[in-house]
Design a protein around this motif. Structure first.
Motif, PDB file in Angstrom:
ATOM      1  N   ALA A 189      -6.521  -9.295  10.354  1.00  0.00           N
ATOM      2  CA  ALA A 189      -5.393  -9.242   9.406  1.00  0.00           C
ATOM      3  C   ALA A 189      -4.360 -10.333   9.677  1.00  0.00           C
ATOM      4  CB  ALA A 189      -4.726  -7.867   9.482  1.00  0.00           C
ATOM      5  N   LYS A 190      -4.734 -11.315  10.491  1.00  0.00           N
ATOM      6  CA  LYS A 190      -3.792 -12.356  10.925  1.00  0.00           C
ATOM      7  C   LYS A 190      -3.060 -13.002   9.741  1.00  0.00           C
ATOM      8  CE  LYS A 190      -2.392 -14.342  14.711  1.00  0.00           C
ATOM      9  NZ  LYS A 190      -1.819 -13.471  15.736  1.00  0.00           N
ATOM     10  N   ASN A 191      -1.744 -12.986   9.818  1.00  0.00           N
ATOM     11  CA  ASN A 191      -0.881 -13.619   8.817  1.00  0.00           C
ATOM     12  C   ASN A 191      -1.085 -13.089   7.387  1.00  0.00           C
ATOM     13  OD1 ASN A 191       0.288 -15.223  10.814  1.00  0.00           O
ATOM     14  ND2 ASN A 191      -1.348 -16.743  10.651  1.00  0.00           N
ATOM     15  N   SER A 192      -1.542 -11.866   7.274  1.00  0.00           N
ATOM     16  CA  SER A 192      -1.733 -11.281   5.938  1.00  0.00           C
ATOM     17  C   SER A 192      -0.373 -11.021   5.286  1.00  0.00           C
ATOM     18  CB  SER A 192      -2.533  -9.977   6.037  1.00  0.00           C
ATOM     19  OG  SER A 192      -1.961  -9.118   6.997  1.00  0.00           O
ATOM     20  N   ASP A 193      -0.388 -10.949   3.968  1.00  0.00           N
ATOM     21  CA  ASP A 193       0.847 -10.626   3.248  1.00  0.00           C
ATOM     22  C   ASP A 193       1.134  -9.136   3.333  1.00  0.00           C
ATOM     23  OD1 ASP A 193       1.786 -13.180   1.774  1.00  0.00           O
ATOM     24  OD2 ASP A 193      -0.397 -13.170   1.627  1.00  0.00           O
ATOM     25  N   VAL A 194       0.080  -8.337   3.173  1.00  0.00           N
ATOM     26  CA  VAL A 194       0.257  -6.887   3.273  1.00  0.00           C
ATOM     27  C   VAL A 194      -0.877  -6.311   4.115  1.00  0.00           C
ATOM     28  CG1 VAL A 194       0.532  -4.718   2.003  1.00  0.00           C
ATOM     29  CG2 VAL A 194       1.220  -6.863   0.918  1.00  0.00           C
ATOM     30  N   LEU A 195      -0.507  -5.525   5.097  1.00  0.00           N
ATOM     31  CA  LEU A 195      -1.501  -4.783   5.883  1.00  0.00           C
ATOM     32  C   LEU A 195      -1.276  -3.297   5.617  1.00  0.00           C
ATOM     33  CD1 LEU A 195      -3.626  -4.224   8.117  1.00  0.00           C
ATOM     34  CD2 LEU A 195      -1.794  -4.504   9.802  1.00  0.00           C
ATOM     35  N   ILE A 196      -2.310  -2.658   5.073  1.00  0.00           N
ATOM     36  CA  ILE A 196      -2.230  -1.221   4.799  1.00  0.00           C
ATOM     37  C   ILE A 196      -3.009  -0.542   5.912  1.00  0.00           C
ATOM     38  CG2 ILE A 196      -2.802   0.618   3.152  1.00  0.00           C
ATOM     39  CD1 ILE A 196      -2.801  -2.854   1.859  1.00  0.00           C
ATOM     40  N   HIS A 197      -2.302   0.202   6.753  1.00  0.00           N
ATOM     41  CA  HIS A 197      -2.957   0.756   7.946  1.00  0.00           C
ATOM     42  C   HIS A 197      -2.805   2.268   7.992  1.00  0.00           C
ATOM     43  CE1 HIS A 197      -4.447   1.186  11.999  1.00  0.00           C
ATOM     44  NE2 HIS A 197      -4.652  -0.117  12.098  1.00  0.00           N
ATOM     45  N   GLU A 198      -3.852   2.946   8.384  1.00  0.00           N
ATOM     46  CA  GLU A 198      -3.784   4.404   8.542  1.00  0.00           C
ATOM     47  C   GLU A 198      -2.914   4.768   9.739  1.00  0.00           C
ATOM     48  OE1 GLU A 198      -5.600   6.456  11.542  1.00  0.00           O
ATOM     49  OE2 GLU A 198      -7.562   6.201  10.586  1.00  0.00           O
ATOM     50  N   ALA A 236       0.035  -4.349  13.908  1.00  0.00           N
ATOM     51  CA  ALA A 236       0.898  -5.107  12.985  1.00  0.00           C
ATOM     52  C   ALA A 236       1.488  -6.333  13.699  1.00  0.00           C
ATOM     53  CB  ALA A 236       2.009  -4.216  12.459  1.00  0.00           C
ATOM     54  N   ALA A 237       1.857  -6.153  14.977  1.00  0.00           N
ATOM     55  CA  ALA A 237       2.428  -7.271  15.740  1.00  0.00           C
ATOM     56  C   ALA A 237       1.372  -8.348  15.971  1.00  0.00           C
ATOM     57  CB  ALA A 237       2.983  -6.760  17.062  1.00  0.00           C
ATOM     58  N   MET A 238       0.144  -7.920  16.310  1.00  0.00           N
ATOM     59  CA  MET A 238      -0.939  -8.910  16.513  1.00  0.00           C
ATOM     60  C   MET A 238      -1.219  -9.660  15.218  1.00  0.00           C
ATOM     61  SD  MET A 238      -3.886  -6.849  18.536  1.00  0.00           S
ATOM     62  CE  MET A 238      -3.370  -5.440  19.450  1.00  0.00           C
ATOM     63  N   ALA A 239      -1.163  -8.919  14.114  1.00  0.00           N
ATOM     64  CA  ALA A 239      -1.492  -9.521  12.817  1.00  0.00           C
ATOM     65  C   ALA A 239      -0.355 -10.408  12.303  1.00  0.00           C
ATOM     66  CB  ALA A 239      -1.786  -8.421  11.794  1.00  0.00           C
ATOM     67  N   ASN A 240       0.866 -10.114  12.741  1.00  0.00           N
ATOM     68  CA  ASN A 240       2.023 -10.835  12.223  1.00  0.00           C
ATOM     69  C   ASN A 240       2.063 -10.756  10.692  1.00  0.00           C
ATOM     70  OD1 ASN A 240       4.300 -12.502  12.418  1.00  0.00           O
ATOM     71  ND2 ASN A 240       3.077 -14.327  11.989  1.00  0.00           N
ATOM     72  N   CYS A 241       1.763  -9.563  10.167  1.00  0.00           N
ATOM     73  CA  CYS A 241       1.727  -9.387   8.708  1.00  0.00           C
ATOM     74  C   CYS A 241       3.143  -9.413   8.142  1.00  0.00           C
ATOM     75  CB  CYS A 241       1.039  -8.066   8.359  1.00  0.00           C
ATOM     76  SG  CYS A 241       1.811  -6.624   9.122  1.00  0.00           S
ATOM     77  N   LYS A 242       3.236  -9.806   6.869  1.00  0.00           N
ATOM     78  CA  LYS A 242       4.588  -9.868   6.264  1.00  0.00           C
ATOM     79  C   LYS A 242       5.098  -8.461   5.968  1.00  0.00           C
ATOM     80  CE  LYS A 242       4.519 -14.447   4.298  1.00  0.00           C
ATOM     81  NZ  LYS A 242       3.436 -15.027   3.492  1.00  0.00           N
ATOM     82  N   THR A 243       4.204  -7.601   5.476  1.00  0.00           N
ATOM     83  CA  THR A 243       4.597  -6.215   5.185  1.00  0.00           C
ATOM     84  C   THR A 243       3.534  -5.280   5.741  1.00  0.00           C
ATOM     85  OG1 THR A 243       5.680  -6.888   3.126  1.00  0.00           O
ATOM     86  CG2 THR A 243       5.127  -4.557   3.333  1.00  0.00           C
TER      87      THR A 243
END
Ligand SMILES: [Zn+2]
Length: 285
Positions: A189-198, A236-243
């Protein structure tokens, strides 16, 4: 409601788990609008009505991704497709997911054979089986219009085939699927705009097990199959996602664990933008 094709994501069902209780949200389904494509991710109970309520014309249903075969993600897949068909759908639907989908679909058609046969001969409908294409996922990226779709197998025991999905277009949207804490998702999910996580609240598991009247086996399953909210922050921190969007929430029907509770829980240690999912939440990007 009028439907537009603007980029956005609508969470149709945000509940983790198959039981439906007073005050609970509905099981998992998500509608993604990206670069003029409309993609449904999962088809839990309630998906048909939720879709129609957003203004979605069922005759335009064309692309469905299924993360895995747990009932809270697939229970209404057949009924959704059938309802789209009786609503006038004539064009193909492509369904992508684990290999067990073929068995599911064949047997759904069998279970509804009397009705389907009757509607084809008496209502002049196109044969339903001719317009549904089931695709078993492989490691290769897929193309849906201009969107590149990648899948990542995630650990969700005892399910063997459970997938996270990444939709790469003008924006990058990632769904975790159901998964235990899985650091490779951070990279996926690296640098994704949105990460939807359970997310699951481990402190709540004993209460939930009591509620269901089940025992140790359910507790064991919940602990090994889902991601505690504290660990979602790490992904989320590893991915650095925007949202970051919390989804597939366990619990989801207890007023003591409302939006504010989840927000506090996730915000403590995650400084990025976060949304707590609820049925009908629309996210523009
Ligand atoms: Zn599951």
């Amino acid at each position: 409601m009028n439907e537009t094709l603007d980029n956005r994501l609508i969470l149709l069902g945000t509940k983790g788990g198959p039981a439906v209780r007073p005050n609970s949200s509905m099981p998992t389904s998500n509608l993604l609008f990206l670069d003029h494509e409309k993609i449904l991710i999962d088809a839990g109970l309630g998906v048909t009505k939720r879709l129609v309520d957003t203004g979605f014309d069922l005759r335009t249903l064309s692309t469905i991704f299924i993360t895995h075969l747990h009932s809270d993600h697939i229970l209404e897949l057949g009924p959704l497709i059938h309802t789209a068909w009786v609503s006038g759908l004539k064009s193909p639907i492509n369904v992508y997911g684990p290999s067990g989908l073929i068995h599911y679909w064949k047997n759904f058609l069998k279970s509804m054979a009397t009705d389907i046969k009757n509607r084809i001969s008496n209502e002049d409908r196109v044969p339903l089986e001719n317009i549904i294409n089931i695709h078993v996922l492989s490691n290769l990226p897929l193309l849906i219009g201009n969107i590149r779709v990648l899948s990542l197998k995630v650990p969700h025991p005892p399910m063997q085939d459970c997938y996270a999905f990444k939709f790469e277009g003008t924006k990058t949207i990632v769904f975790s699927g159901d998964t235990h804490f899985f650091p490779p998702l951070g990279e996926f999910a690296k640098n994704s705009d949105v990460l939807i996580h359970e997310a699951i609240l481990t402190d709540y598991i004993d209460t939930l097990v009591k509620k269901t009247g089940l025992g140790k086996k359910l507790k064991y399953h919940l602990l090994r199959a889902h991601t505690p909210v504290e660990q979602v922050k790490k992904i989320a921190a590893m991915a650095n996602c925007k949202t970051l969007v919390l989804n597939h929430l366990i619990p989801n029907d207890d007023p003591a664990y409302d939006q504010n509770f989840w927000l506090k829980k996730i915000s403590n240690g995650w400084a990025g933008k976060v949304l707590v999912g609820y049925d009908g939440l629309e996210i523009t990007f």
